[in-house]
Design an enzyme around this catalytic site. Structure first.
Site, PDB file in Angstrom:
ATOM      1  N   HIS A   1      -9.971  -6.815   9.968  1.00 33.66           N
ATOM      2  CA  HIS A   1     -11.173  -6.623   8.746  1.00 33.66           C
ATOM      3  C   HIS A   1     -12.017  -5.544   8.675  1.00 33.66           C
ATOM      4  O   HIS A   1     -13.038  -6.030   7.608  1.00 33.66           O
ATOM      5  CB  HIS A   1     -11.061  -7.678   7.821  1.00 33.66           C
ATOM      6  CG  HIS A   1      -9.706  -8.131   7.413  1.00 33.66           C
ATOM      7  ND1 HIS A   1      -8.569  -7.215   6.206  1.00 33.66           N
ATOM      8  CD2 HIS A   1      -8.962  -9.223   7.583  1.00 33.66           C
ATOM      9  CE1 HIS A   1      -6.836  -7.904   6.442  1.00 33.66           C
ATOM     10  NE2 HIS A   1      -7.796  -8.840   7.044  1.00 33.66           N
TER      11      HIS A   1
ATOM     12  N   GLU B   1       0.835  -1.464   0.352  1.00 32.89           N
ATOM     13  CA  GLU B   1      -0.208   0.122   0.096  1.00 32.89           C
ATOM     14  C   GLU B   1       0.324   1.071  -0.009  1.00 32.89           C
ATOM     15  O   GLU B   1       0.166   2.203  -0.171  1.00 32.89           O
ATOM     16  CB  GLU B   1      -1.563   0.385   0.984  1.00 32.89           C
ATOM     17  CG  GLU B   1      -2.036  -1.058   0.832  1.00 32.89           C
ATOM     18  CD  GLU B   1      -1.141  -2.775   1.478  1.00 32.89           C
ATOM     19  OE1 GLU B   1      -2.680  -3.424   1.013  1.00 32.89           O
ATOM     20  OE2 GLU B   1      -0.493  -2.605   1.363  1.00 32.89           O
TER      21      GLU B   1
END
Length: 336
Positions: free
Chosen positions: A141, A72
């Site tokens: 998550h 990322e």
């Protein structure tokens, strides 16, 4: 409906889904502006982790729909560099927790470069990410970190909650000269309905009143909007008229719409899937008290997630999240 629905497939004939509305907005952006490209993990050959970009690689090719390594920090940094060079990148981060791996790029580069360069450098970057719980993805998550990013000057933070907003928000975001973070709640991807054919765009500066009411204002955003509307229906059956305000934009907040509604109803309930401590709901409550204190007939109520990492077990997960029954109970406390 499966996340792997083929492009253009519409359940129930004329209806579409939140996922398909987002896909169509990406297709329109790629087709109308050669500077736009999509990049992120699995956005190409796989069609996106949540199926949003399915079919776009075949339509626009690998230069416009780019699969990236699992880093990322690298691909968000590359998106910042591309935007500085005059392109209009749309960067997809799989889920909001992974954005923390690019926090340095988002906070210290994207949000600051215009200010640190005296206005010489803009970062017209759009970052999309899935947020929220309710799908048994456990503690790692299931975060709702929109409020964290709404704390950062230099960013615009959006949380589309309707099909029409999902369809049109990307075009408005790409026209913004500064970085825009687009939070898509995972529970909404399968939401189905019809688009307003007369709507040509959305106003990123204004909250939307999704249901008019007179007795209590319910301020909400993102994945909690359907729960708030369900709560308003239940309250209406009890003779309580709830006005539902969908924030849409979390930074900057539309104070005028929020306080205007509170001055009308004299009571407020703020719904936020984030944790209560240090939350976006706390900021909204503070602004209501600062700007409309003497219009209130009761303390502002808040409905937030439990102060725990989100559990995996379905019943525990649902118990930890704001539900329509919790909103109804908070409205009852406000109305008295």
């Amino acid at each position: 409906m499966s996340a792997r629905t083929r492009p253009g497939a519409h359940p129930d004939g004329g209806t579409t889904t939140y996922r398909e509305a987002l896909r169509e907005s990406l297709r329109e952006a790629l087709a109308s502006d050669d500077r736009v490209f999509l990049m992120g993990e699995d956005v190409g050959r796989y069609g996106g982790c949540f199926g949003v970009s399915l079919g776009l690689l075949e339509e626009f090719g690998p230069d416009r729909v780019r699969d990236t390594p699992l880093s990322e920090s690298a691909f968000v940094g590359a998106g910042i560099g591309a935007s500085l060079a005059g392109l209009r990148p749309v960067v997809e981060i799989m889920t909001v927790n992974f954005s923390l791996l690019a926090l340095d790029q988002i906070l210290n580069n994207a949000a600051t470069l215009r200010h640190m360069s005296g206005g010489q450098l803009g970062v017209p970057l759009v970052i999309r990410m899935t947020t929220g719980a309710g799908r048994q993805l456990a503690a790692q998550h299931s975060h709702s970190l929109e409020g964290w990013y709404a704390h950062i000057p230099g960013l615009r933070v959006l949380a589309p909650a309707t099909l029409d907003d999902a369809r049109h928000v990307l075009a408005a975001a790409l026209n913004d000269p500064d970085p825009v973070l687009l939070f898509e709640h995972g529970s909404l991807y399968n939401a189905a309905g019809t688009l307003d054919p007369t709507l040509q765009g959305v106003d990123l500066d204004s909250a939307a009143i999704r249901r008019a009411g007179t007795d209590v204002t319910v301020v909400v955003y993102g994945g909690c909007l359907p729960k708030a509307l369900e709560a308003a229906d239940a309250l209406a059956g009890e003779g309580i008229s709830a006005e539902v305000v969908d924030l849409r934009t979390l930074r900057p907040l539309d104070d005028a719409t929020i306080t205007g509604s509170v001055r009308h109803t004299h009571r407020a309930v703020v719904v936020d899937e984030g944790w209560r401590s240090g939350s976006l709901s706390a900021e909204i409550e503070s602004r209501i008290c600062e700007q409309a204190f003497f219009d209130l007939d009761a303390p502002v109520e808040r409905v937030c997630s439990a102060e725990v990492p989100i559990p995996y077990a379905s019943r525990l997960e649902q118990a930890a999240l704001p539900q329509s029954a919790d909103i109804v109970a908070a409205a009852h406390r406000a109305v008295g």
